[in-house]
Design an enzyme around this catalytic site. Structure first.
Site, PDB file in Angstrom:
ATOM      1  N   GLY A   1       2.188   2.434  10.739  1.00 44.71           N
ATOM      2  CA  GLY A   1       3.179   3.490  10.528  1.00 44.71           C
ATOM      3  C   GLY A   1       3.957   3.876  11.777  1.00 44.71           C
ATOM      4  O   GLY A   1       4.571   4.941  11.820  1.00 44.71           O
ATOM      5  N   ASN A  30       0.869  -1.178   0.000  1.00 42.65           N
ATOM      6  CA  ASN A  30       0.000   0.000   0.000  1.00 42.65           C
ATOM      7  C   ASN A  30       0.908   1.229   0.000  1.00 42.65           C
ATOM      8  O   ASN A  30       1.465   1.590   1.030  1.00 42.65           O
ATOM      9  CB  ASN A  30      -0.895  -0.035   1.259  1.00 42.65           C
ATOM     10  CG  ASN A  30      -1.768   1.202   1.377  1.00 42.65           C
ATOM     11  OD1 ASN A  30      -1.837   2.025   0.458  1.00 42.65           O
ATOM     12  ND2 ASN A  30      -2.434   1.344   2.515  1.00 42.65           N
ATOM     13  N   HIS A  55      -9.713   1.198   4.901  1.00 46.23           N
ATOM     14  CA  HIS A  55      -8.454   1.423   5.625  1.00 46.23           C
ATOM     15  C   HIS A  55      -8.719   2.423   6.750  1.00 46.23           C
ATOM     16  O   HIS A  55      -9.519   3.343   6.590  1.00 46.23           O
ATOM     17  CB  HIS A  55      -7.387   1.965   4.666  1.00 46.23           C
ATOM     18  CG  HIS A  55      -6.022   1.965   5.275  1.00 46.23           C
ATOM     19  ND1 HIS A  55      -5.612   2.909   6.184  1.00 46.23           N
ATOM     20  CD2 HIS A  55      -4.977   1.105   5.128  1.00 46.23           C
ATOM     21  CE1 HIS A  55      -4.377   2.640   6.567  1.00 46.23           C
ATOM     22  NE2 HIS A  55      -3.964   1.545   5.938  1.00 46.23           N
ATOM     23  N   LYS A  76       0.067   4.257  -0.388  1.00 44.05           N
ATOM     24  CA  LYS A  76      -0.616   5.452   0.143  1.00 44.05           C
ATOM     25  C   LYS A  76      -0.357   6.668  -0.770  1.00 44.05           C
ATOM     26  O   LYS A  76      -0.239   6.498  -1.972  1.00 44.05           O
ATOM     27  CB  LYS A  76      -0.190   5.697   1.591  1.00 44.05           C
ATOM     28  CG  LYS A  76      -0.358   4.441   2.450  1.00 44.05           C
ATOM     29  CD  LYS A  76      -0.205   4.673   3.913  1.00 44.05           C
ATOM     30  CE  LYS A  76      -0.400   3.352   4.658  1.00 44.05           C
ATOM     31  NZ  LYS A  76      -0.274   3.477   6.100  1.00 44.05           N
ATOM     32  N   GLU A 100      -5.750  -4.751  10.915  1.00 45.13           N
ATOM     33  CA  GLU A 100      -4.744  -3.699  11.060  1.00 45.13           C
ATOM     34  C   GLU A 100      -5.030  -2.845  12.295  1.00 45.13           C
ATOM     35  O   GLU A 100      -5.779  -1.866  12.213  1.00 45.13           O
ATOM     36  CB  GLU A 100      -4.760  -2.791   9.833  1.00 45.13           C
ATOM     37  CG  GLU A 100      -4.313  -3.450   8.557  1.00 45.13           C
ATOM     38  CD  GLU A 100      -3.680  -2.428   7.613  1.00 45.13           C
ATOM     39  OE1 GLU A 100      -2.554  -2.678   7.181  1.00 45.13           O
ATOM     40  OE2 GLU A 100      -4.293  -1.393   7.346  1.00 45.13           O
ATOM     41  N   GLY A 146       2.769  -1.077   4.418  1.00 48.48           N
ATOM     42  CA  GLY A 146       2.768   0.340   4.068  1.00 48.48           C
ATOM     43  C   GLY A 146       4.189   0.839   3.867  1.00 48.48           C
ATOM     44  O   GLY A 146       4.793   0.657   2.801  1.00 48.48           O
TER      45      GLY A 146
END
Ligand code: PGA
Length: 219
Positions: free
Chosen positions: A151, A9, A96, A11, A145, A203
């Protein structure tokens, strides 16, 4: 052999030039094997160029979008149409936590998005934050998640991720459950070894082609 999903992902990152160089770099040492499915989710504007380079380099990578519209084609300024997305992607992420938190996406809206994706034959990767998050029907993959792990460099423990994934599995109607949140090449195998975790959503570490190909080979 167990099917495994390794999903990137990106982003809101990367320009076309950066995306092309990522693909050219990963092409140098990408080994997936029969049971590993690699899915790349770039931003909407990158889909045409990324899809062209994947074809040119004959890469075993499928495409997904990071979100999906709730409306079909028409007067919806700023939206992407499902018919357009269908030309590029076979998967879409829906729900998400960044969409839920920054864009106020409700469970009801997410269900509409899932239904529309299904109508266009696009498989849903549905994100949930814990075992209590309401699930939508007809999703192919459920990504567990936890928000604290996204992150932050602070993943869930593989043991807790396994127990939450098992609980999700029991109500997911046959969908595969995967884990996401601070996955790295160092920790990926400890999650993938768990019985109810069938893949990872990555990510930050998917932005670097070397880190992401290491994650693929250790998954
Ligand atoms: P992260 O993001 O790997 O940077 O924690 C995961 C995600 O948001 O899907």
């Amino acid at each position: 052999m167990n099917h495994k999903y390794i999903i990137a992902n990106w982003k809101e990152n990367k320009t076309p030039k950066e995306a092309i160089s990522w693909l050219e770099k990963i092409a140098e040492n990408l080994t997936t094997g029969e049971n590993k499915e690699v899915i790349l989710c770039p931003s909407f504007a990158l889909l045409p160029v990324v899809s062209e380079v994947i074809k040119r380099l004959n890469l075993p990578i499928k495409l997904g979008s990071q979100d999906f519209p709730a409306f079909e084609e028409g007067s919806y300024t700023g939206e992407e149409s499902p018919r357009l997305l269908k030309e590029f992607v076979s998967y879409t992420i829906i729900g998400h936590s960044e969409r839920r938190n920054h864009f106020g996406e409700s469970d009801e809206l997410l269900r509409e998005k899932v239904d529309l994706a299904m109508k266009y034959d696009i498989k849903t990767i549905f994100c949930v934050q814990d075992a209590e998050t309401p699930l939508a029907q007809n999703v192919s993959i459920v990504a567990y998640e936890p928000v604290f792990a996204i992150g932050t460099g602070n993943p869930d423990t593989p043991e807790n991720a396994q127990s939450v994934s098992k609980e999700i599995s029991e109500k997911a109607n046959g969908a595969s459950v995967i884990y996401g949140g601070s996955i790295s090449e160092e920790n990926v195998s400890s999650f993938m070894q768990k019985d109810d975790i069938h893949g990872v959503l990555v990510g930050s570490k998917s932005l670097d082609p070397d880190a992401f190909s290491a994650i693929i080979s250790r998954a």
